[in-house]
Write a protein that holds these residues in place. Sequence first.
Motif, PDB file in Angstrom:
ATOM      1  N   SER A  11      -4.459  -1.857  -6.948  1.00 21.56           N
ATOM      2  CA  SER A  11      -5.612  -2.092  -7.825  1.00 21.56           C
ATOM      3  C   SER A  11      -6.701  -1.061  -7.541  1.00 21.56           C
ATOM      4  N   GLU A  12      -6.813  -0.657  -6.288  1.00 22.57           N
ATOM      5  CA  GLU A  12      -7.791   0.379  -5.989  1.00 22.57           C
ATOM      6  C   GLU A  12      -7.390   1.710  -6.624  1.00 22.57           C
ATOM      7  N   THR A  64      -8.102   1.549 -10.250  1.00 21.97           N
ATOM      8  CA  THR A  64      -9.534   1.716 -10.500  1.00 21.97           C
ATOM      9  C   THR A  64      -9.911   3.197 -10.440  1.00 21.97           C
ATOM     10  N   LEU A  65      -9.355   3.878  -9.462  1.00 23.33           N
ATOM     11  CA  LEU A  65      -9.625   5.308  -9.313  1.00 23.33           C
ATOM     12  C   LEU A  65      -9.161   6.080 -10.549  1.00 23.33           C
ATOM     13  N   LYS A 105       0.843  -1.202   0.000  1.00 26.63           N
ATOM     14  CA  LYS A 105       0.000   0.000   0.000  1.00 26.63           C
ATOM     15  C   LYS A 105       0.874   1.247   0.000  1.00 26.63           C
ATOM     16  N   THR A 134      -3.453   2.890   0.566  1.00 26.72           N
ATOM     17  CA  THR A 134      -4.262   2.436  -0.561  1.00 26.72           C
ATOM     18  C   THR A 134      -3.479   1.436  -1.406  1.00 26.72           C
TER      19      THR A 134
END
Lengths: 475, 782
Positions: free
Chosen positions: A315-316, A319-320, A37, A312
Amino acid sequence: MAEELRLAGCRSRPLASYLKALGLFRIVARQADPKAKARWHAGVLEVSSPLDRAALSEFLLERYAPAPVVSPWNSGAGFFASKPRSQRALEWIEDSRTPRFELLAETISTARAILGEHRLTPDLPKDERDAQLKRAKHDIVAALRARCPDEAVDWIDAAVVVLGADLAFPQALGGSGGLDGNFDFAGNFGQAIAATLAAGTGKRSRELLAGALDGTPVSLDRLSMGYVFRDDSPVNSPAGRADALGNPWDLILAVEGSLVLVAGAARTHGADTERALVSPFSARPTAAGYGSAVVGEKGKAELWLPIWERWTGLSELETLVREARAQVGRRRARSGLDFVRAAGGLGVARGIDAFERFVVLERSGQSSLAVPVGRIDVRPRPAAEAIASIDRWLGQLLRYAAGDRPAAHRRAIRALEQALFTFADNPAPAGAGAALEALGAVARGGWQASHRRGPRAAGLRFRRPLARGGRRRKP
Amino acid sequence: MPDDFASYFQRATGRRPYDYQRLLDEASEPAVLDVPTGSGKTHALLVTWLHQRLVRRNAPRRLVYALPMRTLVEQTATVARELRSRLGLAEDELPIHVLMGGESPADWRERPEGDQILVGTIDMLLSRALNRGYGENRFQWPVAFGLLNSDCRWVFDEVQLMGPARGTSAQLDGLRRKLGVMGRCETVWASATVDREALVSVDRPELGPVIELSKADRSGDLAERLGAAKPVERVDLGDVPDRQLPQELAQALLDRHTKGTLSIAVVNRVQLAQDAFRHLERALKKVSDAPELVVLHSRFRPPDRAARIGEALAPVGGGPGRIVVSTQVIEAGVDVSARLLVTETAPFSSVVQRLGRCNRTGREPDPRVVWLDRGELDAKRAAPYEPEDLASAVAALRELEGESASPERLAAMTVEERRPQDSVLRRRDLLDLFDTGPDLSGMDVDVSRFIRPDEERSVSVFFRDLGDDPAQEPAPARNELVGVPLGKTGDRTAWTFDYVDSAWRRTPARELRPGERVMLRAADGGYDERVGWTGDARDSVASLEPAIVADEEGTGDDPRSFAREWMELETHLAAAATAARTLADAVDGAGLPAGALAAVETAAALHDIGKAHPVFQRTILASCGDDAERERRRDATWAKSRGGRSRHKRRHFRHELASALALMANGGGRLAPNDLAIYLIATHHGRVRLSIRPAPEERPPVDRPDAERFALGIADGDVLPAQGTPLGRIGPTTLDLGCMELGGERSWTEAACALRDDPGLGPFRLAYLEALVQVADWRAGG
């Protein structure tokens, strides 16, 4: 046990450093620990993964497999004899036969095959080559996207977007297909890879890597750097010449970082195929809020790159970025003014704390520079919402201004946009006054109905734009 | 003893199978069926699946038969129904569904555990397999996506007409293998002119087994068809200007037509077909025993199209005979045999198909092929084809001049055709498509680049006599829709449906999107039921009564909750849990990770607990007939009511988000479903996907104006009252929307991405599970 590393060399500005930070995070999350992260803290990237600082260095120097970044659609990317250094670098990579270069080598060989199918051999005379490249560019890009390994598709999408019979070029990489003037990102990436990773893990390699990650002083290599490194500071501005100095790791990581900034298909292939769409978080410039250094220069584009302060995963984050939601009411943010409004309303994804704003300027021929012009926090801005009531009218006005119009018209409209930006960002009474004044100037401007090329002819109606909004947003 | 294939085939079709048909039945996962026109491909593909599925029990449950043209869809569906009845199967034993533009496709999805045949156009089926079903309610895209990528055998027939869909279907097949599906999902491509290389792609590197005619087929019953005489006559139109083309075509037909027979002209463009038809009409106006005239193309409303096709294909029983002028719609696969076939130059694979319509049986007297040779054409005049392809076809056809172009002769010729570099579907595109997205403001992925060539992008138009309030017109039914190329609606006023506001909105022509349904004013003309869409305002159009009135669905709508009988929430949950268990038992779940079907059952048992939210209960009680009824019902918690649709007090309110948030807040308790079950609950109406976002322009709820976090009508801190479920009682829960933010401990997006990227689940299996939950919910609502 997760280590939290603070990487002082990976700051949110300049642009090269922002991209470098993303690149480092992408490499760690893709290749070392999918659960890694990252977050921004006080303008510096922090990464949480099992790698401590020493392990991170070892990983990058010994195991990191570079992304398959090649741009055979450009003449200077190492596929043609005219750029011997890039050409040698690609050959070295192809010949190295080590697993970490496998994807890159495979992609290079697919690219060579595709060029061959288009009768583009390395030794083709320049004129013939350029003409043929120009003719076949679309098909070459489409074929690459069809046939290269998945990992290479990331780069192709970051550099070029195939839109039907056209190509469009995302802004983060210079807006012309991985090319900034004569600087070819992929060709120089190949050179940097060959230079650093061929050099092994000796003292010099470690020094350069530490310089990139921690910002420790290090003597630089002779290395061309692209526009993402040019930020108008005295140290960097003369760059772009072949003898410029740089740290190859800065370039490698920044190119890797550009692979995160890829718009999703919804953005690139939506109904609205306007050009700016192909780059996430990019916008038409609004000449406001800049420092004095760049006032009066012509901006090519703005980048509004997200800053987040909670841990974070990649992959998040991807996506963002792929969603790249920045909306004003129901439409996508298209200009700097729109972005400040989105950041002040509810137009951006929750959890983005701020945007680092860069203006891309074109200078010295075709090469550009990316000037950081400040950090815009995401917070409620009532004034930004007030502008919504003139949104439609303003949109028509800006479309009008984009055409070939009298200078006075364009000036008045630009002044209005600047005043609104300032007001939206910080609704001080003086700003409101300036905005009203600019509105007035546009409304009574020299373009009455009689003026054939005036806004009236373009379908504009000046019917009291403030009739509703004006009362509501009294400061 | 189970039926052997030969006798099964005989029973189904009334004749013995050809040798290649037997080979197809025996092959394991064949990829390509490459046999000449007229040799019984459709029977081969349908009967082998029927035999493998119903007798040998070793084929996937759904046969998905995709065809490039509506004519073929209708024909293939008819053949399938004939086979079904010859085999003595009941309709509900083997439902056969047709999917074409505007078709109401609801019920095929309601039986994921049953055997089924779906026949449809490539754009309808493939758009669904890409999670962007054309003409489908966007919130239900994932259901079709889930069901069409698992447990199916896809058949693509007439591959040469597929355009970019050919490469897309190959990539989908490869990606299914890489990302994993429930059960098996396989693909067979069939054609008389298969470009095999085009079926090999980056994620599907092997072509797979190919079935062709065997030696036995060349000497047996098939030989007569394979050697059918088709002498080719060339008519030189090299010097004829374009505007005279319709007239020349009409003349060529009139000169050669013979009484009592069928003549067909196949041309490249709708306009030419329509113009030639008008010429013929004028020329034959005063002729007493004039042949019947029919024009056929893709721009008709379904009832009109059906009527025209009926006229074109009806047996010619003596008399003056019939002349049909058609576009490519009749080119491939249509089972019709003409004495005279007139064709323009087309790519050679198309020519082969067109010639397949001439003397198909080998028994026509004096058969004739007339080729209108216009010489070399530039890009504009060659459209919709490429000049190079036409040039190589011209060379091949000149070789055939004066000879007979029998299927056997054609099969022996190889003609190079350009393979355009189409958009190729890559893994990252598919992952993007998996997210049907929060953005309702028109930013949808347009999948048409993966499905059709650019020039064929079209919208579905329907005509209404509009009154004062066009915004509230009912949704169109299939019988009203006609495909019109994007940009050809001209300056007519057009309306499209706005999913956020649940209303038809005026939309400028340049903002229309492919596949969209577009409402036009009948008074603006442009359509003639005999000639189809012309765009000419003088052609007057009568608006049709919509056959099925289904309302379009917006973000905050929930028609299934308000359309049926009153049902208490706990009863509904119990029914859904039972339905889910039945489904889970019926599908074998091969390829699913352990616990996946259990998660479906858990999800079904808990999916609607968010309906206990006061906003929902208030709305549902509002549909009571009177105050007395309302008082009487107030003590229970309701899931369904009988009243009409009503709006929630909070716009965009979504009960399934409340369900999921409640269960997330309940983490660690006895009722703590895993991430998969929570995902299935949150997504069961297709509104919540990979991210939780407010609807466009959503404001804090009116009763919670200070809520900092809110989305889809739920505000941070809302309290969901205690509720009984089949799995036990859930106490009052405070909803926490922290998960909608980027990063942090419990990010929704991160959890959803993890499921999508889990190699044991992946997008296809995840969507399949979503479909099961939705179907269980539908069944429990009945």
